[in-house]
Design a protein around this motif. Sequence first.
Motif, mmCIF file in Angstrom:
data_model
loop_
_atom_site.group_PDB
_atom_site.id
_atom_site.type_symbol
_atom_site.label_atom_id
_atom_site.label_comp_id
_atom_site.label_asym_id
_atom_site.label_seq_id
_atom_site.Cartn_x
_atom_site.Cartn_y
_atom_site.Cartn_z
ATOM 1 N N ILE A 223 1.316 -2.532 9.750
ATOM 2 C CA ILE A 223 1.147 -1.131 10.104
ATOM 3 C C ILE A 223 -0.176 -0.665 9.499
ATOM 4 O O ILE A 223 -0.534 -1.060 8.395
ATOM 5 C CB ILE A 223 2.333 -0.261 9.621
ATOM 6 C CG1 ILE A 223 2.242 1.158 10.158
ATOM 7 C CG2 ILE A 223 2.465 -0.277 8.121
ATOM 8 C CD1 ILE A 223 3.508 1.974 9.969
ATOM 9 N N VAL A 224 -0.904 0.145 10.252
ATOM 10 C CA VAL A 224 -2.162 0.706 9.784
ATOM 11 C C VAL A 224 -1.951 2.191 9.543
ATOM 12 O O VAL A 224 -1.420 2.894 10.411
ATOM 13 C CB VAL A 224 -3.292 0.510 10.818
ATOM 14 C CG1 VAL A 224 -4.581 1.178 10.349
ATOM 15 C CG2 VAL A 224 -3.518 -0.960 11.081
ATOM 16 N N VAL B 113 -5.758 1.833 5.646
ATOM 17 C CA VAL B 113 -5.120 0.740 4.910
ATOM 18 C C VAL B 113 -4.245 -0.041 5.881
ATOM 19 O O VAL B 113 -3.658 0.525 6.801
ATOM 20 C CB VAL B 113 -4.275 1.219 3.706
ATOM 21 C CG1 VAL B 113 -5.131 1.876 2.656
ATOM 22 C CG2 VAL B 113 -3.167 2.147 4.132
ATOM 23 N N LEU B 114 -4.200 -1.325 5.663
ATOM 24 C CA LEU B 114 -3.359 -2.213 6.455
ATOM 25 C C LEU B 114 -2.230 -2.681 5.558
ATOM 26 O O LEU B 114 -2.481 -3.203 4.469
ATOM 27 C CB LEU B 114 -4.184 -3.404 6.942
ATOM 28 C CG LEU B 114 -3.444 -4.488 7.723
ATOM 29 C CD1 LEU B 114 -2.955 -3.937 9.061
ATOM 30 C CD2 LEU B 114 -4.347 -5.698 7.940
ATOM 31 N N LEU C 143 1.539 -6.585 1.343
ATOM 32 C CA LEU C 143 0.131 -6.656 0.994
ATOM 33 C C LEU C 143 -0.568 -5.432 1.568
ATOM 34 O O LEU C 143 -0.532 -5.202 2.774
ATOM 35 C CB LEU C 143 -0.501 -7.929 1.559
ATOM 36 C CG LEU C 143 -2.000 -8.107 1.302
ATOM 37 C CD1 LEU C 143 -2.278 -8.267 -0.184
ATOM 38 C CD2 LEU C 143 -2.536 -9.294 2.083
ATOM 39 N N LEU C 144 -1.155 -4.640 0.691
ATOM 40 C CA LEU C 144 -1.948 -3.485 1.109
ATOM 41 C C LEU C 144 -3.413 -3.888 1.033
ATOM 42 O O LEU C 144 -3.869 -4.386 0.004
ATOM 43 C CB LEU C 144 -1.704 -2.288 0.184
ATOM 44 C CG LEU C 144 -2.521 -1.036 0.476
ATOM 45 C CD1 LEU C 144 -1.705 0.208 0.160
ATOM 46 C CD2 LEU C 144 -3.828 -1.005 -0.301
ATOM 47 N N THR C 145 -4.133 -3.685 2.133
ATOM 48 C CA THR C 145 -5.562 -3.956 2.163
ATOM 49 C C THR C 145 -6.262 -2.681 2.593
ATOM 50 O O THR C 145 -6.056 -2.202 3.714
ATOM 51 C CB THR C 145 -5.891 -5.098 3.153
ATOM 52 O OG1 THR C 145 -5.078 -6.235 2.838
ATOM 53 C CG2 THR C 145 -7.358 -5.482 3.069
ATOM 54 N N VAL D 241 -11.892 2.187 10.532
ATOM 55 C CA VAL D 241 -10.982 1.591 11.503
ATOM 56 C C VAL D 241 -11.699 0.564 12.388
ATOM 57 O O VAL D 241 -11.093 -0.407 12.826
ATOM 58 C CB VAL D 241 -10.296 2.689 12.358
ATOM 59 C CG1 VAL D 241 -9.426 2.081 13.439
ATOM 60 C CG2 VAL D 241 -9.448 3.589 11.466
ATOM 61 N N ALA D 242 -12.992 0.733 12.596
ATOM 62 C CA ALA D 242 -13.747 -0.213 13.427
ATOM 63 C C ALA D 242 -13.700 -1.637 12.862
ATOM 64 O O ALA D 242 -13.885 -2.597 13.598
ATOM 65 C CB ALA D 242 -15.198 0.244 13.548
ATOM 66 N N ASN D 243 -13.416 -1.784 11.581
ATOM 67 C CA ASN D 243 -13.345 -3.108 10.951
ATOM 68 C C ASN D 243 -11.936 -3.697 10.973
ATOM 69 O O ASN D 243 -11.705 -4.767 10.398
ATOM 70 C CB ASN D 243 -13.844 -3.042 9.507
ATOM 71 C CG ASN D 243 -15.336 -2.840 9.439
ATOM 72 O OD1 ASN D 243 -16.069 -3.297 10.300
ATOM 73 N ND2 ASN D 243 -15.789 -2.142 8.420
#
Length: 106
Positions: free
Chosen positions: A63-64, A72-73, A82-84, A89-91
Motif C-alpha cells: 500500500i502506498v 511511503v510504501l 517494511l516501510l520505505t 510518487v514518480a519514483n
Amino acid sequence: MIATLLEVRGVRHTVLVSPAGEVVASAGMSEAQISSELNLVAAGRAVIGSLQSQMASESWQEIVLDVDDGPVLLTPHGDQVLLTAFDEVANLGRVRFAVRKLLGLA
C-alpha cells in the motif's frame, strides 16, 4: 539488509516493523523519526486490516500512502511490515522494484 534500499534514487529511509510494533531493522532514520514512522505503520495496518475484512481477502501486496513528509510504501514481509519512505510518487516504480528484489519477490 534493508540499508541497500538507501542506494535507490529517491529513498529517504526504511524501517522493518514487527507485529508487536517494534523496530526490527532501520536505515537512514534518526531516533526522532522512529516514533512517527511506527505510528504510520500502525495506522497502515489498521487500514489494511479493514480493507482485507471488507474484501474478504487474506493477504495483501503493498500500500502506498502519500503523507505530509512524502510518500511511503508499506510492504508485507512475513508477519512484519517494511516501510520505505521516498521523495516523490514518480519514483514509485523504481522503489517497488528495489523492495521486491530485496525481499526476493522479483
